[in-house]
Design a protein around this motif. Structure first.
Motif, mmCIF file in Angstrom:
data_model
loop_
_atom_site.group_PDB
_atom_site.id
_atom_site.type_symbol
_atom_site.label_atom_id
_atom_site.label_comp_id
_atom_site.label_asym_id
_atom_site.label_seq_id
_atom_site.Cartn_x
_atom_site.Cartn_y
_atom_site.Cartn_z
ATOM 1 N N GLU A 17 0.789 -1.222 0.000
ATOM 2 C CA GLU A 17 0.000 0.000 0.000
ATOM 3 C C GLU A 17 0.826 1.279 0.000
ATOM 4 N N SER B 166 0.323 -5.429 6.656
ATOM 5 C CA SER B 166 -0.940 -5.795 6.015
ATOM 6 C C SER B 166 -1.469 -7.103 6.573
ATOM 7 N N SER C 293 -2.978 -2.242 7.240
ATOM 8 C CA SER C 293 -4.025 -2.119 6.227
ATOM 9 C C SER C 293 -4.622 -3.485 5.928
ATOM 10 N N TRP D 24 -7.986 -5.148 3.114
ATOM 11 C CA TRP D 24 -9.049 -4.891 2.144
ATOM 12 C C TRP D 24 -10.217 -5.815 2.452
ATOM 13 N N ARG E 238 -10.468 -0.268 1.506
ATOM 14 C CA ARG E 238 -9.273 -0.398 2.353
ATOM 15 C C ARG E 238 -9.546 0.191 3.731
#
Length: 167
Positions: free
Chosen positions: A81, A88, A124, A126, A162
Motif C-alpha cells: 500500500e 498488512s 491495512s 481490504w 481499504r
C-alpha cells in the motif's frame, strides 16, 4: 478446551487449506460467481501456498477451538500500500461454525500485537464492501475505512474497501 492461537507450522498446511476453502464457501458464495469461486477451492493448491508462506517466514497463525483447527490469519510486516511503517493483513478466515465464539477477535488481537512488535505503525486490509459482517468486525477492532476503493478481479467486479488501523 477453549481457544488456542499459535504460529502455524508446515504440518498445519492441510488444516489451513481446509479452513480457507471452507470459509470461502461460506463467506463469498453470494459475492463471487460460482464458476469463478471454484478456482479458489483447490485444497492441495492452498496447502502448497501456505507451506510457502510459512517457509518464507510470513505471519501465519492458526486458531483452534476446542482443539479443532478452525481459524487462520495471514499477515506481513511489509505492505503493498505504500504505507510508511505499515503492515498488512491479507487473510483472516474462520470456519462458519465458530463465527461469534471469540476466535476471530483473539486471532486479530494477536496479529496486531505481532505487527506492533515488528515495528508497524499502521495496518491495512481490504474487505468487500458488501461484507458487512467483516466490516463491522474490523471497525470493532479499530480499523477505519480510509476512502480507498478498488474493484476485485472477479467478473462481477465487487468493490473492495481499504481499512487502516493506526497503532
Amino acid at each position: 478446551m477453549g481457544i488456542e492461537i499459535r504460529t502455524a507450522t508446515k504440518e498445519d498446511a492441510s488444516n489451513l487449506a481446509n479452513i480457507i476453502v471452507e470459509s470461502w464457501k461460506s463467506a463469498y458464495s453470494e459475492l463471487i460467481p460460482k464458476d469463478e469461486i471454484t478456482r479458489y477451492l483447490d485444497k492441495e493448491r492452498r496447502k502448497i501456498q501456505f507451506e510457502r508462506f510459512i517457509e518464507d517466514g510470513e505471519i501465519v497463525l492458526i486458531g483452534l477451538f476446542n482443539e479443532v483447527p478452525c481459524g487462520l490469519v495471514f499477515a506481513n510486516k511489509d505492505n503493498d500500500e505504500g504505507l510508511k511503517n505499515g503492515g498488512s493483513i491479507y487473510s483472516i478466515y474462520l470456519l462458519e461454525e465458530t463465527w461469534g465464539k471469540g476466535l476471530s477477535s483473539r486471532l486479530m488481537d494477536q496479529t496486531i500485537e505481532i505487527l506492533k512488535e515488528e515495528g508497524c505503525k499502521q495496518i491495512s486490509l481490504w474487505v468487500y464492501e458488501e461484507n458487512m459482517r467483516a466490516r463491522k468486525f474490523y471497525e470493532k477492532h479499530g480499523f477505519i475505512f480510509d476512502g480507498s476503493k478498488k474493484h476485485s478481479r472477479f467478473s462481477n467486479k465487487p468493490l473492495e474497501l481499504r481499512y487502516i488501523k493506526c497503532l
